[in-house]
Design a protein around this motif. Sequence first.
Motif, PDB file in Angstrom:
ATOM      1  N   UNK A 115       0.799  -1.146  -0.044  1.00 56.79           N
ATOM      2  CA  UNK A 115      -0.034  -0.117   0.016  1.00 56.79           C
ATOM      3  C   UNK A 115       1.044   1.386   0.078  1.00 56.79           C
ATOM      4  N   UNK A 116       1.222   1.960  -1.069  1.00 54.27           N
ATOM      5  CA  UNK A 116       2.188   2.985  -1.208  1.00 54.27           C
ATOM      6  C   UNK A 116       1.263   4.147  -1.306  1.00 54.27           C
ATOM      7  N   UNK A 117       1.419   5.161  -0.205  1.00 53.75           N
ATOM      8  CA  UNK A 117       0.637   6.424  -0.438  1.00 53.75           C
ATOM      9  C   UNK A 117       1.050   7.340   0.566  1.00 53.75           C
ATOM     10  N   UNK A 118       0.217   8.236   0.945  1.00 54.34           N
ATOM     11  CA  UNK A 118       0.571   9.294   1.667  1.00 54.34           C
ATOM     12  C   UNK A 118       0.472   9.103   3.060  1.00 54.34           C
ATOM     13  N   UNK A 119       0.356   7.944   3.513  1.00 50.69           N
ATOM     14  CA  UNK A 119       0.211   7.560   5.038  1.00 50.69           C
ATOM     15  C   UNK A 119       1.389   6.548   5.533  1.00 50.69           C
ATOM     16  N   UNK A 133      -8.745  11.541   8.381  1.00 50.27           N
ATOM     17  CA  UNK A 133      -8.074  12.559   7.351  1.00 50.27           C
ATOM     18  C   UNK A 133      -8.592  11.824   5.980  1.00 50.27           C
ATOM     19  N   UNK A 134      -8.097  12.458   4.930  1.00 53.87           N
ATOM     20  CA  UNK A 134      -8.107  12.137   3.616  1.00 53.87           C
ATOM     21  C   UNK A 134      -6.989  11.481   3.117  1.00 53.87           C
ATOM     22  N   UNK A 135      -6.714  10.476   2.630  1.00 52.07           N
ATOM     23  CA  UNK A 135      -5.563   9.365   2.366  1.00 52.07           C
ATOM     24  C   UNK A 135      -5.702   9.315   0.813  1.00 52.07           C
ATOM     25  N   UNK A 136      -4.639   9.207   0.193  1.00 49.42           N
ATOM     26  CA  UNK A 136      -4.640   8.640  -1.223  1.00 49.42           C
ATOM     27  C   UNK A 136      -3.606   7.626  -1.270  1.00 49.42           C
ATOM     28  N   UNK A 152      -1.406   1.266 -13.366  1.00 50.44           N
ATOM     29  CA  UNK A 152      -0.912   3.043 -13.240  1.00 50.44           C
ATOM     30  C   UNK A 152      -1.922   3.959 -13.432  1.00 50.44           C
ATOM     31  N   UNK A 153      -3.242   3.678 -12.875  1.00 47.62           N
ATOM     32  CA  UNK A 153      -4.240   4.532 -12.987  1.00 47.62           C
ATOM     33  C   UNK A 153      -4.273   5.504 -11.782  1.00 47.62           C
ATOM     34  N   UNK A 154      -5.472   6.320 -11.844  1.00 43.23           N
ATOM     35  CA  UNK A 154      -5.496   7.428 -10.647  1.00 43.23           C
ATOM     36  C   UNK A 154      -5.249   6.858  -9.299  1.00 43.23           C
ATOM     37  N   UNK A 155      -5.255   7.505  -8.285  1.00 42.89           N
ATOM     38  CA  UNK A 155      -5.126   7.206  -7.043  1.00 42.89           C
ATOM     39  C   UNK A 155      -6.545   6.602  -6.266  1.00 42.89           C
ATOM     40  N   UNK A 156      -6.154   5.546  -5.560  1.00 43.12           N
ATOM     41  CA  UNK A 156      -7.450   5.262  -4.612  1.00 43.12           C
ATOM     42  C   UNK A 156      -7.593   6.409  -3.635  1.00 43.12           C
ATOM     43  N   UNK A 157      -8.712   6.616  -3.252  1.00 46.51           N
ATOM     44  CA  UNK A 157      -8.948   7.557  -2.114  1.00 46.51           C
ATOM     45  C   UNK A 157      -9.707   6.971  -0.777  1.00 46.51           C
ATOM     46  N   UNK A 158      -9.106   7.503   0.514  1.00 45.28           N
ATOM     47  CA  UNK A 158      -9.725   7.086   1.529  1.00 45.28           C
ATOM     48  C   UNK A 158     -10.089   8.066   2.501  1.00 45.28           C
ATOM     49  N   UNK A 212      -8.432   0.699  10.212  1.00 45.38           N
ATOM     50  CA  UNK A 212      -8.637   0.424   8.872  1.00 45.38           C
ATOM     51  C   UNK A 212      -8.211  -0.488   8.317  1.00 45.38           C
ATOM     52  N   UNK A 213      -8.830  -1.453   7.604  1.00 48.56           N
ATOM     53  CA  UNK A 213      -8.241  -2.881   6.916  1.00 48.56           C
ATOM     54  C   UNK A 213      -8.853  -2.718   5.452  1.00 48.56           C
ATOM     55  N   UNK A 214      -7.674  -2.736   4.665  1.00 44.42           N
ATOM     56  CA  UNK A 214      -7.563  -2.733   3.325  1.00 44.42           C
ATOM     57  C   UNK A 214      -7.438  -4.167   2.713  1.00 44.42           C
ATOM     58  N   UNK A 215      -8.058  -4.582   1.676  1.00 41.12           N
ATOM     59  CA  UNK A 215      -7.888  -5.882   1.034  1.00 41.12           C
ATOM     60  C   UNK A 215      -7.800  -5.851  -0.430  1.00 41.12           C
TER      61      UNK A 215
END
Length: 306
Positions: free
Chosen positions: A215-219, A256-259, A279-285, A292-295
């Motif tokens: 899970x590569x993102x801003x968190x 907060x808002x994460x991508x 290589x599409x647009x970011x997922x948003x959370x 939080x659990x992401x699958x």
Amino acid sequence: MAKSTAENTFLRLKTVLDVLTEGVWSGDALNAGQVLAESTARVPFNEHEAELLSGGIPRGHKTLTSATAKLVKAGWLVKGRSGWTITEDGMRATVAYPDAVSFASALDAGTPVPADTPVPAAPAGFVRPVSAAAATLEVPAKDDAKKAPAKKAPAKKAASVVGKAAKAIEDAVEPVVKAVRKKAPAKAEAAAPVAAEPFEGPDVETHPQPEAVALAGDFNTILGAPENWAPQYDEAQMEFDFLDQLWKKSAELPAGHYTFKIALNRSWTENYGAFGTFDGPNHELHHSGGTVTIRYNHSTRDITIN
């Protein structure tokens, strides 16, 4: 005597059919993860197969997953969203080819099951065997755990199979990973391979799993990684659930808002964004705070968040 990876894989493929046949007899529905876990428990990994890839998956499990495409091609197994189903020919194959050599030869050559082979019926008084995955594996003792080879794989919480046999089904396969960490089979003279080539080819039917999913993102820094948007760090890696065939990660995040994106094999070479687009647009959370659990489902590229 230790068996080769090729011979072991054929034995596990036959065991897949045996397990599914027992399910037909008992009326039990098993998902793909349960069938694979039971097959690898009945035919344990050799030293090479027990090596854990970076996503925490034993090499032998990945090989077996790819090899099940042979069963589909032979018409002995059907894979669907509701699970795996053995065909009548698949049940008859367990009778027609009872040993590893004849089974391997027939499967590789595409030999039809002889027409006069009966569909096996449940023996009188049949009772489904106790799951080998739940009955024979143990959690490594502390001393054994210290001797386990170092791997860049996410560690799972220790769980006693016998003491927690009634636990949620997603935990049932954890002992498979723990068992291969505990010890590898003693080295012995290698048996002659049954197949000429290993099962490492492409397999679009079974969607072999990557070695690692991040899970590569801003968190990522919140999870303890040195920087954000960096799939190479251990802190970003998800863990693979054998039974559900899903990659999972749970974390405590502030509101907060994460991508983020899904990145495979610790790099950006293959990554998936919203709607499973390469290589599409970011997922948003949009998160209200807390766990939080992401699958991630690699066969569909879908994610779920809760």
